[in-house]
Every structure is written in structure tokens, then in C-alpha cells.
Design a protein around this motif. Sequence first.
Motif, mmCIF file in Angstrom:
data_model
loop_
_atom_site.group_PDB
_atom_site.id
_atom_site.type_symbol
_atom_site.label_atom_id
_atom_site.label_comp_id
_atom_site.label_asym_id
_atom_site.label_seq_id
_atom_site.Cartn_x
_atom_site.Cartn_y
_atom_site.Cartn_z
ATOM 1 N N ASP A 135 0.810 -1.220 0.000
ATOM 2 C CA ASP A 135 0.000 0.000 0.000
ATOM 3 C C ASP A 135 0.842 1.268 0.000
ATOM 4 O OD1 ASP A 135 1.048 -0.116 2.527
ATOM 5 O OD2 ASP A 135 -0.884 -0.135 3.585
ATOM 6 N N GLY A 136 2.175 1.122 0.090
ATOM 7 C CA GLY A 136 3.051 2.284 0.063
ATOM 8 C C GLY A 136 3.137 3.042 1.370
ATOM 9 N N VAL A 137 2.580 2.505 2.438
ATOM 10 C CA VAL A 137 2.570 3.186 3.733
ATOM 11 C C VAL A 137 3.722 2.667 4.592
ATOM 12 C CG1 VAL A 137 1.245 3.590 5.849
ATOM 13 C CG2 VAL A 137 0.076 3.508 3.631
ATOM 14 N N PRO A 138 4.512 3.569 5.186
ATOM 15 C CA PRO A 138 5.623 3.120 6.035
ATOM 16 C C PRO A 138 5.144 2.210 7.171
ATOM 17 C CG PRO A 138 5.859 5.448 5.547
ATOM 18 C CD PRO A 138 4.503 5.044 5.044
ATOM 19 N N GLY A 139 5.899 1.132 7.394
ATOM 20 C CA GLY A 139 5.596 0.215 8.483
ATOM 21 C C GLY A 139 4.727 -0.965 8.105
ATOM 22 N N THR A 140 4.105 -0.918 6.920
ATOM 23 C CA THR A 140 3.166 -1.991 6.581
ATOM 24 C C THR A 140 3.855 -3.264 6.077
ATOM 25 O OG1 THR A 140 2.827 -0.967 4.399
ATOM 26 C CG2 THR A 140 1.231 -0.442 6.132
ATOM 27 N N ALA A 141 5.107 -3.177 5.656
ATOM 28 C CA ALA A 141 5.829 -4.397 5.273
ATOM 29 C C ALA A 141 6.053 -5.272 6.510
ATOM 30 C CB ALA A 141 7.164 -4.047 4.620
ATOM 31 N N LEU A 142 6.516 -4.658 7.606
ATOM 32 C CA LEU A 142 6.710 -5.400 8.839
ATOM 33 C C LEU A 142 5.374 -5.916 9.372
ATOM 34 C CD1 LEU A 142 8.461 -6.404 11.180
ATOM 35 C CD2 LEU A 142 8.217 -4.140 12.231
ATOM 36 N N ALA A 143 4.341 -5.081 9.266
ATOM 37 C CA ALA A 143 3.015 -5.512 9.723
ATOM 38 C C ALA A 143 2.544 -6.738 8.950
ATOM 39 C CB ALA A 143 2.013 -4.368 9.571
ATOM 40 N N ALA A 144 2.830 -6.782 7.642
ATOM 41 C CA ALA A 144 2.423 -7.926 6.829
ATOM 42 C C ALA A 144 3.171 -9.189 7.239
ATOM 43 C CB ALA A 144 2.663 -7.622 5.344
ATOM 44 N N ILE A 145 4.454 -9.043 7.544
ATOM 45 C CA ILE A 145 5.260 -10.188 8.001
ATOM 46 C C ILE A 145 4.730 -10.704 9.332
ATOM 47 C CG2 ILE A 145 7.541 -10.809 8.908
ATOM 48 C CD1 ILE A 145 8.728 -9.001 6.700
ATOM 49 N N ARG A 146 4.437 -9.790 10.238
ATOM 50 C CA ARG A 146 3.931 -10.201 11.548
ATOM 51 C C ARG A 146 2.543 -10.839 11.433
ATOM 52 N NH1 ARG A 146 3.852 -6.060 15.943
ATOM 53 N NH2 ARG A 146 4.380 -7.799 17.308
ATOM 54 N N GLN A 147 1.731 -10.309 10.520
ATOM 55 C CA GLN A 147 0.406 -10.890 10.325
ATOM 56 C C GLN A 147 0.501 -12.306 9.766
ATOM 57 O OE1 GLN A 147 -2.860 -9.630 11.021
ATOM 58 N NE2 GLN A 147 -3.254 -11.806 10.576
ATOM 59 N N ALA A 148 1.443 -12.520 8.835
ATOM 60 C CA ALA A 148 1.626 -13.858 8.269
ATOM 61 C C ALA A 148 2.059 -14.847 9.343
ATOM 62 C CB ALA A 148 2.654 -13.806 7.133
ATOM 63 N N LEU A 149 2.955 -14.434 10.213
ATOM 64 C CA LEU A 149 3.396 -15.296 11.307
ATOM 65 C C LEU A 149 2.258 -15.544 12.298
ATOM 66 C CD1 LEU A 149 6.929 -13.751 11.871
ATOM 67 C CD2 LEU A 149 6.476 -16.129 11.269
ATOM 68 N N PHE A 150 1.495 -14.509 12.573
ATOM 69 C CA PHE A 150 0.353 -14.631 13.483
ATOM 70 C C PHE A 150 -0.663 -15.643 12.945
ATOM 71 C CE2 PHE A 150 -3.918 -13.149 14.712
ATOM 72 C CZ PHE A 150 -3.808 -13.137 16.093
ATOM 73 N N SER A 151 -0.949 -15.549 11.650
ATOM 74 C CA SER A 151 -1.905 -16.470 11.034
ATOM 75 C C SER A 151 -1.412 -17.906 11.065
ATOM 76 C CB SER A 151 -2.186 -16.044 9.581
ATOM 77 O OG SER A 151 -2.765 -14.749 9.547
ATOM 78 N N ALA A 152 -0.075 -18.073 11.082
ATOM 79 C CA ALA A 152 0.508 -19.411 11.129
ATOM 80 C C ALA A 152 0.689 -19.909 12.562
ATOM 81 C CB ALA A 152 1.855 -19.417 10.401
ATOM 82 N N GLY A 153 0.327 -19.082 13.550
ATOM 83 C CA GLY A 153 0.375 -19.533 14.935
ATOM 84 C C GLY A 153 1.510 -18.997 15.776
ATOM 85 N N ARG A 362 9.174 2.764 20.990
ATOM 86 C CA ARG A 362 10.251 3.415 20.242
ATOM 87 C C ARG A 362 10.182 3.087 18.757
ATOM 88 N NH1 ARG A 362 15.982 1.201 20.480
ATOM 89 N NH2 ARG A 362 17.276 2.698 19.366
ATOM 90 N N LEU A 363 9.840 1.839 18.434
ATOM 91 C CA LEU A 363 9.756 1.431 17.028
ATOM 92 C C LEU A 363 8.505 1.989 16.378
ATOM 93 C CD1 LEU A 363 11.031 -2.256 17.159
ATOM 94 C CD2 LEU A 363 12.294 -0.097 17.139
ATOM 95 N N GLN A 364 7.389 2.006 17.111
ATOM 96 C CA GLN A 364 6.169 2.585 16.554
ATOM 97 C C GLN A 364 6.346 4.079 16.316
ATOM 98 O OE1 GLN A 364 3.312 0.888 15.529
ATOM 99 N NE2 GLN A 364 3.002 2.915 14.598
ATOM 100 N N TYR A 369 6.917 8.704 12.677
ATOM 101 C CA TYR A 369 7.763 9.800 12.194
ATOM 102 C C TYR A 369 7.977 9.683 10.680
ATOM 103 C CZ TYR A 369 11.769 12.953 11.773
ATOM 104 O OH TYR A 369 12.603 13.962 11.404
ATOM 105 N N THR A 370 8.288 8.483 10.214
ATOM 106 C CA THR A 370 8.522 8.261 8.790
ATOM 107 C C THR A 370 7.265 8.515 7.972
ATOM 108 O OG1 THR A 370 10.195 6.608 9.334
ATOM 109 C CG2 THR A 370 9.382 6.606 7.085
ATOM 110 N N THR A 371 6.108 8.187 8.532
ATOM 111 C CA THR A 371 4.844 8.455 7.844
ATOM 112 C C THR A 371 4.654 9.950 7.639
ATOM 113 O OG1 THR A 371 3.854 6.458 8.793
ATOM 114 C CG2 THR A 371 2.337 8.132 7.952
#
Length: 397
Positions: A135-153, A362-364, A369-371
Motif C-alpha cells: 500500500d506504500g505506507v511506512p511500516g506496513t511491510a513489517l506488519a504484513a510479516i507479523r500478520q503472516a506469522l500470526f496467522s501461522a500460529g 520506540r519502534l512505533q 515519524y517516517t509516515t
Amino acid sequence: MSTFVSVFSGAGGLDIGLKRAGWDCLYATDFDKHAVETLNLNAAAGRVDGIIRQADIRDLTGDQMLSDMGKRRGDIALLAGGPPCQSWSSAGHQLGFNDPRGRLFEDYLRVAKELDVRWLVFENVRGLITARGSDGVPGTALAAIRQALFSAGWQTRVELFNAANYGVPQRRVRVVLIGYRTGDEPPVPDASHSEGSEPGKSSWVSIAEALAAIAPLGVDEIIRPSGKLALELETIPAGSGVKSPGKRETTRPGGHWGYKQGAFVADLKRPARTVTANAQQDWIRDPLHGLRRLSPRECAALQTFPADWVFAGKRVDQYRQIGNAVPPLLAERIGVALRGHVHRQASAPSFAPVFIAPLPDRLQAAIDYTTREHRRNGASRMAAPSLRKTSRQQLAG
């Protein structure tokens, strides 16, 4: 049950540290022929255990790996290794999931599920924190990785480590993601070193201290500057370099600027800057040899590889392997914390995660800030990816 499988193993930095921490590597694999040759050379000298395979992770299956090891699903406690970082690096084009290397995480996750590991240790560049997803929004690549791991347990803990704070003679900042089952969260190691004089902590380890611990360089290891670069570096003080031109932005008329690659003179009294995966390493003023570039063997020392660790390939191949590696000392500190948790909690809980744990404040804050920066200066920042400096300072601060 302190066994692990290593993927994207490279020259073995993460594996060395985990082994020192008491973990047993049963299987290591990488696509790069020089990295695999490095592992085999050190295996022949008794420094590497387990099966070593040159393979593309897309061609690997958990069933075949388990068969090779004589193991069953659930027998392996940990999957270690981070997919290539170039897709997310601020020094690259930050193509993320649009880069085929950015999609290798999907195979990493597939192998983790097929092995049914208890934990994951995933290392990557700090640019992953603010990297843009589809989606071009900062931080969403990491969010997608975490969501994939979450969905896998797997629940995830994301931390940002400055290797210098753990005794590594290098100011190397990297993201470490630890995947775990809900209720099975392991601790992360406390910093043992600091830049100042914090009570109970040692001072950062300097370049000079690290290089003093290795054998003197041979004549064939000395690389000197030449031509225009030699003239430019002549007057550069230690801890500085030749500046690149700045690029003007809406909110920064003076523009962003940085140091030209391969044109920085390191300060021997401080930890090194990040050891990179190319031949354009920093220069030092050696009291014996004068101005010269850090050699592969010295870069390996700054990464905390053992002095007897052998690297295959030409000089450029060695620099690449060394620069891409996780510092073994940092890996050891993480491995010790994780293994201590194994002994305290023998088995993983069986219930599934119900929500994704929030990122550390701190990471959020860095993502937020980048957004804001993206809204104000997005067009010019995307046009000059190598000049993205401010958000990196936010993460490192």
C-alpha cells in the motif's frame, strides 16, 4: 531440545553464536556457493557441525530436511536466519515485496510450518521497521510479516539491537524478530556495554582494541587509496568522510547529505560503523602502514568472527559474506537468553494467539515519524533512496 536449523546461513555468523550459546545446528543451507564453501571449509576443520547444503530455499521442503536429519515434525526447536536484507535496506532501492528477494520470507515461513518449530529468530536491517508494504505506507511491510506469522500460529517480538551495546566493536543496528507461541515469549538480552559510563556496564569496544587482538596484516592485505580519492582523504579527520551533495526538500532547503561510499576515515578510538557487504569499506590511519582500507580479516574481527574462521572466494566474496553476517557475539547473547528460557519452560503452550502484540513504543514512534516525513517529502525521498538519513537517526537514537 536445543536444536536448530539454519537457513540463509551465509558465512555462519548466527550459527557460530547460537552454537556458543549451547544450541546444536543440525542443518545449514544457503544459495551462495562461496558461503557454502566457507561452511564446508570450517566443517572440515571441526568448527561446523550438521548437514550443509547449497540450495535455493524455494526448492527445500521441511519433509526432505527432516528426512535428511532423521527427525520428525516438532523435533526441531528453532529456525534461525533472516532472508536477504537488500529489499529493505536504506542503502538499496527499498523495493520490498516487489523485489523477488522480498518474497523469500514466504518460503522461510513455509519451511517453519513444515518443520513445526517452536521458535523463529529472524534478523534483518533496521529499514524493515519503516519499510513500505504493497500500500506504500511506512511500516506496513513489517506488519504484513507479523500478520503472516500470526496467522501461522506464531506471536512476534520485534527488537532493535545496536551490536556495540553487546560488546561488538561495531555500531551495527539491526532488527531481530523472535517468533514464539502465545505464552512462550522468551526474554531478550540486556545490554552489557554503553557509549558512556553507565553503572554496571562496560564501555564500548573500539576498533583499535579489536584489531590489536588479531595477527598483523601481510603485505597482500594492505589496500591504499589512489588518485582523486587519496587527495580527498588526505585532510579528512578520523570519524568523518567525503560528503555527498545534499538534495533539497520542502522542509529542508539545505537538503539531506551523507558520506560518499568508500570515502570515510574511521575513528580507531570508537567502534566501527556498520561493516558492509561490499569492498568499499572504511579507511583507517594505521600507525604502522598509514592510510589504508580495512581488510576482510579485520572486518571479520569487527564482526566478532573467530580468528581462525576461514572465508572462501576472492576478496570481494569475503567482504560480502562478512558484511552480510550476524555478529557471532550478538547472536550468542540472544542464544543464551533463548536457551535459558528453554530450561525454565520445557514445552510450548498449545493455545493460539488472539491478537498481535504491539511493537515497542520506540519502534512505533519511528514508523509514525517516517509516515509524517513521507507526506511532507515523499516525492524527493523516493527519488533519492540513498539519502534517507533522518528516519535512520530516529531508529538509532
